[in-house]
Design an enzyme around this catalytic site. Structure first.
Site, PDB file in Angstrom:
ATOM      1  N   PRO A   1      12.322 -13.033  -6.783  1.00  0.00           N
ATOM      2  CA  PRO A   1      11.376 -13.208  -5.667  1.00  0.00           C
ATOM      3  C   PRO A   1       9.953 -13.363  -6.177  1.00  0.00           C
ATOM      4  O   PRO A   1       9.661 -13.075  -7.346  1.00  0.00           O
ATOM      5  CB  PRO A   1      11.557 -11.911  -4.856  1.00  0.00           C
ATOM      6  CG  PRO A   1      12.087 -10.917  -5.837  1.00  0.00           C
ATOM      7  CD  PRO A   1      12.926 -11.688  -6.805  1.00  0.00           C
ATOM      8  N   PRO A   2       9.049 -13.817  -5.333  1.00  0.00           N
ATOM      9  CA  PRO A   2       7.654 -13.978  -5.764  1.00  0.00           C
ATOM     10  C   PRO A   2       7.028 -12.640  -6.144  1.00  0.00           C
ATOM     11  O   PRO A   2       7.273 -11.612  -5.511  1.00  0.00           O
ATOM     12  CB  PRO A   2       6.963 -14.573  -4.526  1.00  0.00           C
ATOM     13  CG  PRO A   2       8.054 -15.169  -3.716  1.00  0.00           C
ATOM     14  CD  PRO A   2       9.263 -14.324  -3.959  1.00  0.00           C
TER      15      PRO A   2
ATOM     16  N   THR B   1       6.018 -15.712 -14.394  1.00  0.00           N
ATOM     17  CA  THR B   1       5.035 -16.440 -15.206  1.00  0.00           C
ATOM     18  C   THR B   1       4.503 -15.570 -16.328  1.00  0.00           C
ATOM     19  O   THR B   1       4.321 -16.037 -17.465  1.00  0.00           O
ATOM     20  CB  THR B   1       3.882 -16.925 -14.312  1.00  0.00           C
ATOM     21  OG1 THR B   1       4.406 -17.734 -13.257  1.00  0.00           O
ATOM     22  CG2 THR B   1       2.877 -17.738 -15.118  1.00  0.00           C
TER      23      THR B   1
ATOM     24  N   GLU C   1       5.387   8.997  18.767  1.00  0.00           N
ATOM     25  CA  GLU C   1       5.496   9.201  17.319  1.00  0.00           C
ATOM     26  C   GLU C   1       6.097  10.563  16.990  1.00  0.00           C
ATOM     27  O   GLU C   1       6.805  10.708  15.983  1.00  0.00           O
ATOM     28  CB  GLU C   1       4.121   9.056  16.663  1.00  0.00           C
ATOM     29  CG  GLU C   1       3.472   7.689  16.848  1.00  0.00           C
ATOM     30  CD  GLU C   1       4.320   6.572  16.286  1.00  0.00           C
ATOM     31  OE1 GLU C   1       5.073   6.813  15.314  1.00  0.00           O
ATOM     32  OE2 GLU C   1       4.243   5.439  16.814  1.00  0.00           O
TER      33      GLU C   1
END
Length: 662
Positions: free
Chosen positions: A207-208, A213, A426
């Site tokens: 995945p990115p 790189t 919540e």
């Protein structure tokens, strides 16, 4: 008046085939000898409008038509018609003709032709001027640019990197795989002597943000070979054949710099499945050239191609066969140990305080990639600088995490009813998470709005989970239903809000996956039903799937109603604490439920960033000494915590006191 009858007569008799008056009138008036045919026609047409029945010179219409049909009669009757007219009548007749036609030209065609030629000449001159300016402009601007555009040398990106494997953290298994590639580049002769063929290509799939790189640069840096970088999109251009030309240039440069590493980022842009559409006959030139180039160079040349993609399924099968990309390495998000290594790496680059708990942060960043963790630390450093804090503290990191997940915090609304609904909503989530055995551990709960949410209940996994049990998934359903049930039990079924819309969306997706993908439905059985096949299912099967999903959701609602009904006192206590403190960690929630941390009896909706006390300042003179003592205690505790830090709860408490009395 005699002119009108004469005009009537001329219409039928006085105009010859050649359009001229006869010799008698021409002799008297030689300047009116020639009458153009078109003028004669107009004159005749105009004269038809004059109708004087009382005149003795008017000729019957039938007789006139007969005379017009006989050209000889028209020519010979002029003298007979004019012989009885007085000279003054003849002069008036000629004057009437002169006034009607002398102002016009002999023919309108000549003026029309002149106008047409004038327009053609002007347009030709304008077109020539514009063309000259365009040629001069293109010559000045594109003479040097267009050839460079066509002949862009991708090999100019060749460089030597100084990145090593020590700069890459969180992917130790991948680095072990790439060590072999480094050895291939460093000492290819060792493999050639034994007869082993070096791999031509290595594909990094992930995945990115996982560091593909950076890994490629680290391989080049460790092997000390040139690094040729190219993006897959740089091979796609409008001009046909330009992508294939750049592929040839890239590999020509690689052969000139061998041994070297060629890295093609986002290779799916150039190496996707080939199309056979007649509308794009040249669409496959670039990938065909890439396949040919990878077959063309020998493994002895010391050239290795690294490709990176996050869509390996769209790559052409011919590109993935042995002999091209021989090795595929999957780069996944870092594990718990990898996140600790990444946090240590990036936190060393900023000034941090003494209360940083890296292990707790690693638990709170499950699923984060290396780029996400780097961004998290950077956002925390930015927040600390904006607040003029000298160090990055733990609360900066948590705030940055919440900001990245839910968006920036908003100012709380002044409506007390909205605050109460958010607090009980919540509190329902948090209480169900604490009381359900298989749920993900609670991290903190807040009623500060972020993004589109009116509050947030966050969780921390104690360890990375690769597989989830049915009980864990049902616990997630129960936690998602806790918000709606928390509102319903306090305000009634008719007073619930749409604040649970996103909870229901997540719960529906989870229930559908349990039925259609995970095999957790006894009636559907162990089968996978992709969403793309829903239309192919029978109506009975679709109804059965819907019933199973509804059953899971309704059973979850029933369980949560039973749980919160039995804990109504604790639910109310936690909601009141949230109304006062706004944000509570797990330890603080446990303290509230145990009665060790109580909100004041007089509720005031205030911000935790401004106070943790029931009052903003002394209301009577007896409270002034108490404030002075609190100031002294705050500074003493802060000084001691600098050398021997306490728990996060104490640190947060003293920090808010300091904001109050500063």
């Amino acid at each position: 008046m005699i002119v009108s009858p004469c005009c009537r007569i001329i219409r039928t008799c006085c105009v010859s085939n050649r359009g001229t008056f006869h010799s008698r009138l021409a002799a008297l008036y030689p300047s009116y000898i020639k009458i153009p045919n078109n003028h004669a026609r107009i004159f005749v047409t105009k004269s038809r409008k004059i109708n004087r029945p009382s005149s003795s010179f008017i000729i019957d219409t039938k007789e006139a038509r007969q005379r017009n049909s006989d050209s000889s009669t028209v020519s010979s009757d002029l003298d007979e018609i004019l012989k009885d007219q007085t000279p003054s009548a003849q002069l008036r007749l000629v004057d009437a003709y002169r006034r009607g036609f002398q102002s016009s030209t002999d023919s309108g065609k000549s003026s029309n032709k002149m106008q047409m030629w004038r327009t053609i000449i002007i347009k030709t001159i304008l077109f020539g001027v514009v063309s000259c300016f365009t040629i001069v402009f293109l010559k000045k601007t594109l003479v040097g640019t267009f050839p460079k555009f066509l002949d862009q040398n991708i090999g100019s990106f060749a460089e030597n990197t100084d990145v090593s494997f020590s700069d890459v953290q969180g992917c130790d298994e991948v680095k072990k795989e790439l060590v072999d590639v480094v050895e291939f580049l460093r000492n290819p002769e060792k493999f050639n002597q034994i007869g082993a063929k070096l791999p031509k290509g290595v594909l990094l799939v992930g995945p990115p943000g996982v560091g593909k790189t950076l890994l490629a640069k680290a391989v080049s840096g460790e092997a000390q070979v040139p690094f040729l970088y190219a993006s897959g999109s740089s091979f796609d251009e409008v001009l046909v054949g330009l992508g294939a030309s750049r592929i040839r240039q890239l590999f020509t440069t690689a052969k000139q710099n061998s041994p070297c590493l060629v890295f093609i980022d986002e290779i799916d842009s150039v190496g996707g499945n080939r199309t056979f559409s007649p509308h794009h006959p040249f669409a496959n030139q670039t990938i065909n050239q890439l396949l040919a180039e990878m077959d063309g160079f020998q493994s002895k040349e010391g050239i290795i191609v690294l490709g990176a993609t996050n869509q390996a399924e769209v790559l052409d099968k011919a590109l993935l066969r042995p002999g091209r990309f021989d090795v595929q390495i999957h780069v996944s998000p870092p594990t718990y140990e990898g996140r600790i290594a990444l946090l240590n790496l990036y936190l060393k680059k900023v000034k941090t305080g003494s209360n940083i708990d890296i292990e707790k942060l690693a638990h709170g960043t499950v699923g984060y990639t290396g780029a996400d963790i780097q961004n998290l630390v950077n956002q925390a450093a930015i927040a600390a600088a904006l607040r003029n804090d000298p160090f990055v503290e733990m609360h900066h990191l948590w705030d940055a995490r919440d900001r990245l997940i839910m968006g920036p915090a908003k100012r709380r609304p002044l409506d007390d009813q909205t605050n109460r609904v958010s607090a009980f909503h919540e509190a329902g989530h948090a209480l169900v998470a604490l009381l359900t055995a298989d749920s993900i551990p609670l991290h903190k709960v807040t009623i500060i709005p972020r993004g589109e949410a009116g509050g947030l209940t966050s969780f921390l996994q104690e360890k990375d989970i690769s597989f989830m049990t049915r009980a864990q998934l049902l616990a997630q359903l129960d936690v998602l239903m806790g918000g709606r049930v928390g509102e319903e039990l306090v305000f009634g079924a008719d007073k619930v809000t749409n604040g649970a819309a996103d909870d229901f969306r997540k719960a529906t997706i989870l229930a559908q996956n349990m039925v259609k993908r995970f095999g957790f439905s006894s009636k559907i059985g162990p089968r996978v039903i992709p969403d793309t096949q829903d239309e192919q299912l029978g109506e009975a099967t679709r109804d059965l799937i819907d019933k199973e999903v509804d059953q899971l959701l309704n059973d979850s609602l029933t369980r949560v109603r039973t749980l919160l009904s039995s804990q109504s006192k604790q639910h109310k206590l936690l909601a009141e604490a949230l109304l006062h403190f706004e944000t509570l960690t797990k330890d603080e929630v446990l303290a509230v439920l145990a009665g060790k941390m109580k909100p004041p009896k007089t509720q005031s909706v205030t911000s935790k960033s401004t106070t943790l006390l029931p009052q903003l300042g002394p209301s009577t003179s007896t409270e002034i000494p108490r404030m002075i003592v609190s100031l002294i205690i705050v500074h003493v505790v802060d000084f001691i915590s600098f050398f021997c830090p306490f728990k996060d709860t104490l640190h947060t408490y003293t920090h808010t006191h300091k904001l109050l009395f500063s």
